[in-house]
Design a protein around this motif. Structure first.
Motif, mmCIF file in Angstrom:
data_model
loop_
_atom_site.group_PDB
_atom_site.id
_atom_site.type_symbol
_atom_site.label_atom_id
_atom_site.label_comp_id
_atom_site.label_asym_id
_atom_site.label_seq_id
_atom_site.Cartn_x
_atom_site.Cartn_y
_atom_site.Cartn_z
ATOM 1 N N PHE A 297 22.207 5.412 57.419
ATOM 2 C CA PHE A 297 21.064 6.224 57.908
ATOM 3 C C PHE A 297 20.014 5.166 58.640
ATOM 4 C CE2 PHE A 297 19.503 4.801 53.598
ATOM 5 C CZ PHE A 297 18.223 4.563 54.135
ATOM 6 N N LEU A 298 19.174 5.808 59.426
ATOM 7 C CA LEU A 298 18.164 4.855 60.190
ATOM 8 C C LEU A 298 17.037 5.028 59.540
ATOM 9 C CD1 LEU A 298 19.320 5.960 63.841
ATOM 10 C CD2 LEU A 298 19.468 3.775 62.989
ATOM 11 N N ALA A 299 16.191 4.025 59.028
ATOM 12 C CA ALA A 299 15.073 4.340 58.386
ATOM 13 C C ALA A 299 13.777 4.657 59.361
ATOM 14 C CB ALA A 299 14.517 2.686 58.011
ATOM 15 N N THR A 300 13.104 5.782 59.014
ATOM 16 C CA THR A 300 12.132 6.281 59.806
ATOM 17 C C THR A 300 10.548 5.724 59.024
ATOM 18 O OG1 THR A 300 12.107 8.287 58.436
ATOM 19 C CG2 THR A 300 13.380 8.244 60.462
ATOM 20 N N ASP A 301 10.890 4.909 58.278
ATOM 21 C CA ASP A 301 9.539 4.556 57.523
ATOM 22 C C ASP A 301 9.997 3.010 57.034
ATOM 23 O OD1 ASP A 301 7.099 4.237 56.468
ATOM 24 O OD2 ASP A 301 7.088 5.796 55.174
ATOM 25 N N GLU A 302 9.009 2.198 56.720
ATOM 26 C CA GLU A 302 9.236 1.026 56.081
ATOM 27 C C GLU A 302 9.495 1.205 54.580
ATOM 28 O OE1 GLU A 302 6.141 -1.911 56.288
ATOM 29 O OE2 GLU A 302 6.024 -2.045 58.661
ATOM 30 N N LEU A 303 10.634 0.601 54.244
ATOM 31 C CA LEU A 303 11.376 0.975 52.900
ATOM 32 C C LEU A 303 11.551 -0.468 52.264
ATOM 33 C CD1 LEU A 303 13.970 3.363 53.980
ATOM 34 C CD2 LEU A 303 11.820 4.063 53.036
ATOM 35 N N TYR A 304 11.435 -0.428 50.842
ATOM 36 C CA TYR A 304 11.801 -1.333 49.667
ATOM 37 C C TYR A 304 13.241 -0.746 49.288
ATOM 38 C CZ TYR A 304 7.701 -4.092 49.712
ATOM 39 O OH TYR A 304 6.396 -4.844 49.975
ATOM 40 N N GLU A 305 14.107 -1.781 48.793
ATOM 41 C CA GLU A 305 15.316 -1.497 47.975
ATOM 42 C C GLU A 305 15.375 -1.802 46.619
ATOM 43 O OE1 GLU A 305 20.156 -1.888 48.591
ATOM 44 O OE2 GLU A 305 18.792 -3.306 49.594
ATOM 45 N N ILE A 306 15.432 -0.737 45.845
ATOM 46 C CA ILE A 306 15.383 -0.971 44.103
ATOM 47 C C ILE A 306 16.684 -0.811 43.681
ATOM 48 C CG2 ILE A 306 12.997 -0.560 44.244
ATOM 49 C CD1 ILE A 306 13.695 2.032 43.163
ATOM 50 N N ASP A 307 17.161 -1.438 42.594
ATOM 51 C CA ASP A 307 18.149 -1.139 41.818
ATOM 52 C C ASP A 307 18.059 -1.501 40.308
ATOM 53 O OD1 ASP A 307 20.945 -0.847 41.414
ATOM 54 O OD2 ASP A 307 21.657 -2.634 41.743
ATOM 55 N N ASN A 308 18.895 -1.232 39.498
ATOM 56 C CA ASN A 308 18.602 -1.512 37.830
ATOM 57 C C ASN A 308 19.344 -2.789 37.569
ATOM 58 O OD1 ASN A 308 17.348 0.549 37.232
ATOM 59 N ND2 ASN A 308 19.366 1.883 36.931
ATOM 60 N N ASP A 309 20.702 -3.135 38.538
ATOM 61 C CA ASP A 309 21.237 -4.500 37.839
ATOM 62 C C ASP A 309 21.329 -5.446 38.782
ATOM 63 O OD1 ASP A 309 23.035 -3.415 39.749
ATOM 64 O OD2 ASP A 309 24.675 -3.147 38.513
ATOM 65 N N GLY A 310 20.504 -5.304 40.193
ATOM 66 C CA GLY A 310 20.491 -6.356 41.130
ATOM 67 C C GLY A 310 21.660 -6.463 42.014
#
Length: 415
Positions: A297-310
């Motif tokens: 997908f194409l980001a329409t806003d500034e985003l951070y990426e999160i995850d439980n195990d890295g």
């Protein structure tokens, strides 16, 4: 008449051996009953080895003695052949290679897609919003699978797809040459933004698909490369129009080639070459299956990426930056920049993001059948068929109709 015909006669006998050892002058060739049909064999040149005279305890002569000696080929009823252990390890390592390759392809999809988006933005600033991310994902995967097919073909010259043994091909056209370029440091904007690799790939894709035969003079073949021509939709002009139109820099394609040809970078470990010779249809199918669960997908806003195990390969989420305070710092994925400092992974407006997309694959029932199932099913099906048709000939076997209800990569047909 030939070694292959002799091997077929021996391996299809009522009580066949596990190995056939062939001696021809100074050459030794060892064929394994379960692998020889795939074009896999073990070979050594005794004359060359004796001339080099590497007589160290773990040197070349010792290795040849260990691999071709009686204890390796026929260890007795109560012992496992050392060669069988090597084959088992190779199978496990090829599974590890497929995981590395899946990670490399995932990263490369993002690299290629973002190169296309940048090129569109450069030509017409707001046009990126009209890009179909699903179509762009498909084209990036096709472009990468073109490269994977050719890397596999270069590792398996017996397939006859490429003139691998020709020195002109090796020096001027091969992906092996481009792989070596991927390890070269580029200095300056001109080198980073040039398109030598893209132009080289475009030419290679074209001649692989359409074929090429050298011109003849007076009925005698002139010196020239010969490509049989695949005529495949994967390599057609209609397969990747967005990527073919875009300007993709050498800096980007260097990273793509590194992802496809080498293991991931790890602290304290140098990057190792991925062996495409060790990959079969099942490992390539596993790579394909793993990527079916991802969506772009194409980001329409500034985003951070999160995850439980890295590990984003196990699934991750993208959240707007203004919601960052709702999450602990430990769940944010981080990357080390060129300055050596670790920062949170961030995406800006217009960036292409390729990530695991929940249950899409389960809902579509898109799965690749592993070798353990295809081998078991096909072997037992054929066992029953042989019992019912004891006089069947090879030609009749080739005329059997095979029903595969969910034909994708042809796992059952290949088995």
């Amino acid at each position: 008449q030939s070694v292959i015909e002799a091997a077929q006669l021996i391996f299809t006998a009522d009580d066949p051996p596990n190995y056939v050892l062939v001696g021809s002058g100074g050459s030794l060739i060892l064929l394994d009953r379960d692998r020889w049909g795939e074009g896999v064999y073990l070979a050594a040149n005794i004359d060359d080895a004796v001339a080099r005279n590497d007589a160290r305890a773990r040197g070349e002569l010792s290795a040849i003695a260990a691999l071709f000696g009686a204890e390796a080929i026929n260890p007795g009823d109560d012992a496992q052949s050392y060669l069988a252990g090597l084959l088992e390890r190779a199978a496990n390592e090829s599974a590890g290679v497929s995981k590395e390759l899946r990670h490399g392809v995932r990263r490369s999809v993002e690299l290629l897609a973002n190169a296309v988006v940048r090129d569109v933005r450069y030509r017409q600033k707001g046009a990126w919003a009209q890009i179909d991310p699903e179509q762009l994902t498909k084209e990036c995967l096709r472009y990468l699978y073109r490269m994977i097919v050719l890397l596999f073909a270069e590792a398996r010259p017996e397939l006859g797809i490429l003139p691998v043994d020709d020195t002109d091909y090796q020096a001027g056209y091969s992906l092996a040459r481009l792989r070596d370029i991927a390890l070269t440091d580029l200095h300056g904007d001109q080198a980073l933004n040039s398109t030598h690799i893209q132009q080289s790939l475009a030419l290679l894709f074209r001649v692989v698909n359409t074929g090429y035969e050298p011109e003849t003079a007076l009925g005698i073949d002139s010196r020239g490369l010969s490509f049989p021509g695949l005529g495949s939709t994967l390599f057609s002009d209609a397969a990747c129009p967005m990527l073919d139109r875009a300007r993709i820099s050498d800096e980007t394609l260097q990273q793509v080639l590194s992802n496809l040809c080498f293991t991931q970078e790890q602290k304290g470990h140098s990057r190792q070459s991925l062996s495409y010779a060790a990959l079969g249809i099942n490992q390539l199918g596993a790579v394909y299956e793993g990527l079916m669960a991802y969506k772009g997908f194409l980001a329409t806003d500034e985003l951070y990426e999160i995850d439980n195990d890295g590990d984003p390969d196990n699934g991750s989420w993208a959240i707007p930056i203004h919601r960052a305070d709702e999450y602990p710092d430990s769940v944010f994925l981080k990357e080390t920049g060129t300055d050596g400092h670790e920062r949170r992974v961030v995406y800006y407006e217009g960036d292409f993001v390729f990530r695991l997309s929940g249950r899409d694959r389960q809902r579509s029932a898109s799965y690749y059948t592993p070798e353990v199932l295809t081998e078991f099913t096909v072997r037992h099906t054929l066992d029953v068929y042989w019992e019912e048709h004891p006089g069947i000939t090879a030609d009749e076997i080739l005329r059997l109709t095979i029903c595969e209800p969910a034909l994708g990569s042809g796992a059952f047909l290949a088995e």
